[in-house]
Each structure stands twice: as structure tokens, then as C-alpha cells.
Write a protein that holds these residues in place. Structure first.
Motif, short mmCIF file in Angstrom:
data_model
loop_
_atom_site.label_atom_id
_atom_site.label_comp_id
_atom_site.label_asym_id
_atom_site.label_seq_id
_atom_site.Cartn_x
_atom_site.Cartn_y
_atom_site.Cartn_z
N ALA A 61 68.45 91.04 -18.88
CA ALA A 61 69.84 90.18 -18.92
C ALA A 61 70.42 90.94 -17.97
O ALA A 61 71.34 90.28 -16.99
CB ALA A 61 70.54 90.10 -20.24
N ILE A 62 70.72 92.22 -17.81
CA ILE A 62 71.36 93.01 -16.78
C ILE A 62 70.65 92.78 -15.41
O ILE A 62 71.51 92.49 -14.49
CB ILE A 62 71.21 94.46 -17.22
N ALA A 63 69.44 92.87 -15.44
CA ALA A 63 68.85 92.61 -13.86
C ALA A 63 69.21 91.10 -13.56
O ALA A 63 69.41 90.85 -12.48
CB ALA A 63 67.44 92.96 -14.25
N GLY A 64 69.16 90.14 -14.37
CA GLY A 64 69.47 88.55 -14.20
C GLY A 64 70.68 88.55 -13.54
O GLY A 64 71.19 88.06 -12.44
N LEU A 65 71.83 89.20 -14.33
CA LEU A 65 73.32 89.21 -13.92
C LEU A 65 73.49 89.92 -12.44
O LEU A 65 73.85 89.39 -11.54
CB LEU A 65 74.25 89.88 -14.80
N THR A 66 72.71 90.96 -12.30
CA THR A 66 72.77 91.73 -10.98
C THR A 66 72.00 90.80 -9.95
O THR A 66 73.08 90.74 -8.74
CB THR A 66 71.86 93.00 -11.26
N ASP A 67 71.22 90.28 -9.95
CA ASP A 67 70.78 89.19 -9.04
C ASP A 67 71.66 88.17 -8.65
O ASP A 67 71.83 87.89 -7.63
CB ASP A 67 69.23 88.51 -9.46
N VAL A 68 72.11 87.31 -9.86
CA VAL A 68 72.95 86.18 -9.51
C VAL A 68 74.28 86.88 -8.81
O VAL A 68 74.80 86.10 -7.92
CB VAL A 68 73.20 85.68 -10.97
N VAL A 69 74.68 87.83 -9.48
CA VAL A 69 75.94 88.66 -8.67
C VAL A 69 75.81 88.56 -7.13
O VAL A 69 76.74 88.21 -6.45
CB VAL A 69 76.60 89.62 -9.45
N ALA A 70 74.79 89.15 -6.85
CA ALA A 70 74.58 89.30 -5.49
C ALA A 70 74.24 88.21 -4.77
O ALA A 70 74.80 88.11 -3.46
CB ALA A 70 73.06 90.33 -5.31
N GLY A 71 73.64 87.32 -5.12
CA GLY A 71 73.51 85.91 -4.42
C GLY A 71 74.69 85.18 -4.12
O GLY A 71 74.96 84.66 -3.06
N TYR A 72 75.50 85.23 -5.31
CA TYR A 72 76.79 84.53 -4.95
C TYR A 72 77.80 85.40 -4.21
O TYR A 72 78.69 84.83 -3.59
CB TYR A 72 77.42 84.14 -6.43
N CYS A 73 77.82 86.54 -4.27
CA CYS A 73 78.49 87.46 -3.63
C CYS A 73 78.23 87.22 -1.89
O CYS A 73 79.18 86.93 -1.05
CB CYS A 73 78.09 88.86 -3.67
N ALA A 74 76.87 87.26 -1.58
CA ALA A 74 76.38 86.74 -0.26
C ALA A 74 77.18 85.35 0.08
O ALA A 74 77.34 85.15 1.34
CB ALA A 74 75.01 86.72 -0.08
N ALA A 75 77.16 84.53 -0.76
CA ALA A 75 77.45 82.99 -0.31
C ALA A 75 78.65 82.99 -0.17
O ALA A 75 79.41 81.93 0.08
CB ALA A 75 77.16 82.13 -1.67
N THR A 76 79.80 83.96 -0.41
CA THR A 76 81.10 83.90 -0.26
C THR A 76 81.44 84.33 1.37
O THR A 76 82.40 84.00 1.58
CB THR A 76 81.98 84.86 -1.08
N ILE A 77 80.43 84.66 1.98
CA ILE A 77 80.56 84.93 3.42
C ILE A 77 80.55 83.69 4.12
O ILE A 77 79.58 82.85 3.99
CB ILE A 77 79.66 85.80 3.90
N PRO A 78 81.72 83.05 4.93
CA PRO A 78 81.89 82.04 5.51
C PRO A 78 80.64 81.82 6.62
O PRO A 78 80.79 82.09 7.61
CB PRO A 78 83.20 81.85 6.13
N VAL A 79 79.57 81.13 6.13
CA VAL A 79 78.53 80.74 7.12
C VAL A 79 78.29 79.27 6.84
O VAL A 79 78.44 78.60 5.48
CB VAL A 79 77.19 81.78 6.91
N GLU A 80 77.50 78.64 7.75
CA GLU A 80 77.09 77.24 7.54
C GLU A 80 75.83 77.12 6.75
O GLU A 80 74.95 78.05 6.98
CB GLU A 80 76.77 76.55 8.79
N ASP A 81 75.82 76.33 5.67
CA ASP A 81 74.71 76.01 4.72
C ASP A 81 74.19 77.29 4.10
O ASP A 81 73.04 77.92 4.31
CB ASP A 81 73.64 75.42 5.43
N PRO A 82 75.16 78.14 3.53
CA PRO A 82 74.65 79.29 2.70
C PRO A 82 73.82 79.25 1.47
O PRO A 82 74.37 78.66 0.45
CB PRO A 82 76.01 79.81 2.42
N TYR A 83 72.56 79.49 1.70
CA TYR A 83 71.59 79.51 0.74
C TYR A 83 70.76 80.87 0.91
O TYR A 83 70.23 80.98 1.89
CB TYR A 83 70.73 78.31 0.65
N PHE A 84 70.93 81.56 -0.14
CA PHE A 84 70.36 82.98 -0.18
C PHE A 84 69.04 83.18 -1.31
O PHE A 84 69.32 82.55 -2.16
CB PHE A 84 71.19 84.00 -0.46
N VAL A 85 68.25 83.66 -0.92
CA VAL A 85 67.17 84.40 -1.64
C VAL A 85 67.21 85.90 -1.69
O VAL A 85 67.52 86.75 -0.74
CB VAL A 85 65.76 83.71 -1.51
N THR A 86 66.70 86.46 -2.86
CA THR A 86 66.62 87.93 -2.85
C THR A 86 65.06 88.32 -2.18
O THR A 86 64.23 87.93 -2.31
CB THR A 86 66.42 88.37 -4.35
#
Length: 146
Positions: A61-86
Motif C-alpha cells: 500500500a505504501i509503495a502503491g501510494l508512492t508510485d501514484v503520488v510520483a506520477g501525478y506530481c510529474a503530471a502537474t508540470i505543464p506539458v502537452e499530453d502529460p502521460y507518465f509511466v514509472t
């Protein structure tokens, strides 16, 4: 809370809408409790699915939360079509994770054209007491949606 630069309303709405479709976080009962440019906070209450029989948050659960937080954190940077994978994920578990809330905070360290590096810290909160339970360095890669 750290000094966070606000997001343009359309970027914040896009990120929040995407989070609302995140089935794993819905399963955990998690909510996005903070957002800004290069910053996301997600909080998760204890539940039967997230806890070990001893009452502490499960490492998955901790690792899952960590991964999701990181993905959404990256998605807050203004770029076109922001889709990120680990791409890479390094986590250190620091303390037993027992508390009234599990909180993940992610901060973008470096946002590049392809790779974004995010530091994620996970805490438990019980009343006013906060315990740092994990820290991670996550490399996210921007990809085109297919």
C-alpha cells in the motif's frame, strides 16, 4: 505545507479528473489533499485492504501510494499530453507505518523533456503527530498515449 506554486485551473482540473478515475486509489479510499506545480499530496485512511493483520500499513500500500503520488506530481508540470509511466523506483522504509492516515507528498526534483525525477515522502499522521515512514526517488518517463 511547503511553499507551492499554484497550477493553472485547467491543469489542476485535468489532474484531479484523472485521479478521480484511479481505481486503485478509490479502492484504498485515497483523496488528493494537496496540489501545485511539481507537487502532489495524497492521503489514505487505514482500511482492511491496506493494513497488515498487525494494524500497520502494508508495504504494498505504501509503495502503491508512492508510485501514484510520483506520477501525478510529474503530471502537474505543464506539458502537452502529460502521460507518465514509472521507469525506476527506489524506496526506503524508515519506520513502522501505523496511524490514522497515510500521507504521500511528492515534489518534482527535475522535469526534463522525457524524464522527470520525483522525491516522494510518506508519513503517518495521528492527531498532530507525524511519522516519516518511507522516502523514495522515482523516475517517471513521459510517453504518448496510444
Amino acid at each position: 505545507m511547503p511553499n507551492i506554486e499554484p497550477l493553472a485551473p485547467e491543469i489542476e482540473q485535468r489532474v484531479r479528473d484523472s485521479f478521480g478515475r484511479q481505481k486503485m486509489m478509490a479502492l484504498y479510499g485515497a483523496t488528493m489533499t494537496g496540489i501545485g506545480k511539481g507537487y502532489v499530496e495524497i492521503s489514505m485512511p487505514p482500511s482492511d485492504i491496506a493494513l497488515r493483520p498487525s494494524g500497520i500499513f502494508h508495504g504494498s500500500a505504501i509503495a502503491g501510494l508512492t508510485d501514484v503520488v510520483a506520477g501525478y506530481c510529474a503530471a502537474t508540470i505543464p506539458v502537452e499530453d502529460p502521460y507518465f509511466v514509472t521507469v525506476e523506483f527506489k524506496i526506503n522504509f524508515l519506520n513502522q507505518a501505523k496511524g490514522d492516515m497515510l500521507v504521500g507528498q511528492g515534489r518534482s526534483i527535475k522535469a526534463g523533456a522525457t524524464l522527470t525525477i520525483v522525491q516522494t515522502d510518506i508519513y503517518t499522521r495521528t492527531g498532530e503527530r507525524e511519522t516519516h515512514v518511507a522516502t523514495a526517488l522515482v523516475t517517471m518517463m513521459k510517453i504518448n498515449k496510444r
